[in-house]
Design an enzyme around this catalytic site. Structure first.
Site, short mmCIF file in Angstrom:
data_model
loop_
_atom_site.label_atom_id
_atom_site.label_comp_id
_atom_site.label_asym_id
_atom_site.label_seq_id
_atom_site.Cartn_x
_atom_site.Cartn_y
_atom_site.Cartn_z
N HIS A 85 0.83 -1.21 0.00
CA HIS A 85 0.00 0.00 0.00
C HIS A 85 0.86 1.25 0.00
O HIS A 85 1.99 1.26 0.49
CB HIS A 85 -0.97 0.00 1.18
CG HIS A 85 -0.32 0.11 2.53
ND1 HIS A 85 -0.12 1.31 3.16
CD2 HIS A 85 0.16 -0.84 3.37
CE1 HIS A 85 0.45 1.11 4.33
NE2 HIS A 85 0.64 -0.19 4.49
N ASP A 87 -0.56 4.48 0.93
CA ASP A 87 -1.01 5.47 1.90
C ASP A 87 -0.23 5.33 3.20
O ASP A 87 0.32 4.26 3.51
CB ASP A 87 -2.51 5.35 2.16
CG ASP A 87 -2.91 3.97 2.65
OD1 ASP A 87 -2.50 2.97 2.02
OD2 ASP A 87 -3.64 3.86 3.66
N ASP A 116 6.58 1.50 6.21
CA ASP A 116 5.16 1.14 6.11
C ASP A 116 4.45 2.08 5.15
O ASP A 116 3.94 3.11 5.53
CB ASP A 116 4.53 1.23 7.51
CG ASP A 116 3.09 0.80 7.55
OD1 ASP A 116 2.63 0.18 6.58
OD2 ASP A 116 2.41 1.07 8.56
N GLU A 150 -5.10 1.38 2.83
CA GLU A 150 -4.88 0.29 3.78
C GLU A 150 -4.98 0.76 5.22
O GLU A 150 -5.49 0.06 6.09
CB GLU A 150 -3.52 -0.36 3.53
CG GLU A 150 -3.27 -1.64 4.31
CD GLU A 150 -2.61 -1.40 5.66
OE1 GLU A 150 -2.52 -2.35 6.45
OE2 GLU A 150 -2.20 -0.24 5.93
N GLU A 151 -4.50 1.97 5.49
CA GLU A 151 -4.44 2.46 6.87
C GLU A 151 -5.80 2.84 7.43
O GLU A 151 -5.93 3.04 8.63
CB GLU A 151 -3.49 3.67 6.95
CG GLU A 151 -2.05 3.39 6.56
CD GLU A 151 -1.32 2.53 7.58
OE1 GLU A 151 -1.94 2.13 8.58
OE2 GLU A 151 -0.13 2.24 7.37
N ASP A 174 4.42 -6.26 4.50
CA ASP A 174 4.02 -5.14 5.36
C ASP A 174 4.13 -5.55 6.83
O ASP A 174 3.22 -5.33 7.62
CB ASP A 174 2.59 -4.72 5.02
CG ASP A 174 2.19 -3.42 5.72
OD1 ASP A 174 3.07 -2.77 6.30
OD2 ASP A 174 0.99 -3.08 5.69
#
Length: 378
Positions: A85, A87, A116, A150-151, A174
């Site tokens: 991801h 974001d 991340d 994703e977050e 991740d």
């Protein structure tokens, strides 16, 4: 082939590409009315940046509605998915180096998303490039699938699976190397109170469910300056009174490791419980009886005075899963199903299930207490 030698040969190229990606501020910007960029224009910029890199390397790429995409290598009907991801969580304060100005110090790159998960995106892309450059043929398709939400809610990946085939096999770069095959659970629910305390003018804290809030503030109708100063001193908390606002400072942390943070919001609620007679404040403050609040509660953007919705994210950090405890796993799966299809039944069952899952009386009591005061759950 010698992958280490290849990686060293393209090391500087990888670093340059990563630093360019890190310069893009991909904190979520909610704008559902903007069809071409519902998660923010910078999110689209980062997605297209990655897809353009893949295209230049000779891979097949696809952009799906500017919310997700993939970079593909290989042939065959089966698909291996590599889910990453673009974001990032909000930056907060206290950075040694500007979060979106990547800085190299020694053998480390400092910047929001370096770990991340933008670093993993670039590493995965160059892993595919290593295979392609060395003419290694694959009898399966490998897709680097790029999400942009994703977050917060993984809406990008949900859209992806509406358009594309579910991978036959997959993993997500991740987490910690080399592999994690199980994770602690998470339960998100809303506490909704119909009571409004007129003493509270406003209360602000938090910006994401998956971030421990490092700042909280409250405006009150009357003056409680002396009580607040004594409260801070007694508990050794950091805070101040500024422009008639009571401010509490904590420590920001990602929800995957909430024990690294200090929840400013719950500390401020703890203070409110010493000066107000309010059932909701008392219920939330009572959770302090069961240990470190940063361990269980993460992120609450709410105002007790101008909205009836209080969002609480309860997260386990101490569940210990053992292979022989199949009954425990079955009950956890049952709980997840109840959240989706029978939320009202969940109110009755969640206390005993959590009490079993986390093996502590705190869960049994706290969840019973909260469930008894819920008007709605989602």
């Amino acid at each position: 082939m010698d992958f280490i030698k290849y990686a060293n040969n393209v090391k500087q190229e990888m670093i340059n590409d990563l630093c360019e990606l890190l310069k893009i501020d991909t904190v979520l910007v909610e704008q559902p009315e903007v069809k071409e960029a519902p998660f923010g224009y910078n999110m689209v910029k980062a997605l297209n940046y990655m897809l353009d890199l893949g295209k230049k390397m000779g891979f097949n790429v696809k952009n799906i509605d500017n919310v997700c995409g993939h970079i593909e290598y290989g042939e065959g009907d089966e698909i291996i998915g590599v889910l990453a991801h673009l974001d990032v969580v909000p930056t907060g304060d206290g950075w040694m180096y500007p979060p979106f100005e990547p800085t190299i110090v020694g053998d480390k790159i400092y910047g929001r998303g370096a770990l991340d998960d933008k670093g993993a995106c670039i590493a995965s892309l160059y892993a595919l490039k290593a295979l392609k450059d060395n003419n290694i043929k694959l009898n399966k398709k490998v897709r680097l699938i790029l999400g942009t939400d994703e977050e917060t809610g993984s809406r990008g990946i949900k859209r992806y699976l509406e358009v594309e085939k579910m991978p036959d096999l997959g993993f997500s770069p991740d987490a910690d190397y080399p592999i994690i095959y199980g994770e602690k659970g998470i339960l998100s629910f809303n506490i909704i109170s119909e009571n409004i305390n007129k003493e509270i003018i406003s209360f602000k804290s938090g910006d994401r469910y998956n971030v421990v809030p490092e700042l909280a503030s409250v405006r009150l109708l009357n003056n409680y300056d002396e009580q607040y100063k004594l409260f801070l001193q007694k508990n050794n908390y950091k805070g101040e009174i500024k422009n008639n606002e009571y401010i509490m400072y904590g420590k920001r942390a990602h929800a995957m490791e909430p024990l690294n943070g200090e929840n400013a919001m719950l500390r401020l609620i703890e203070f409110l419980d010493t000066i107000l007679k309010d059932d909701l404040v008392m219920d939330l403050s009572t959770l302090k009886m069961f240990g470190s609040c940063t361990q269980w509660l993460v992120k609450l953007p709410f105002s007790l005075s101008n909205t009836s919705n209080v969002h609480i994210n309860a997260k386990s950090t101490q569940s210990s899963w053992q292979d022989e405890k199949t009954e425990l796993l079955e009950r956890a799966n049952w709980l997840c199903e109840k959240i989706i299809v029978e939320p009202e039944q969940l109110l009755k069952e969640v206390p005993s299930i959590l009490g079993t899952m986390y093996g502590g009386q705190w869960a049994l009591y706290a969840c019973s207490m909260l469930a008894s005061s819920l008007v709605n759950i989602s």
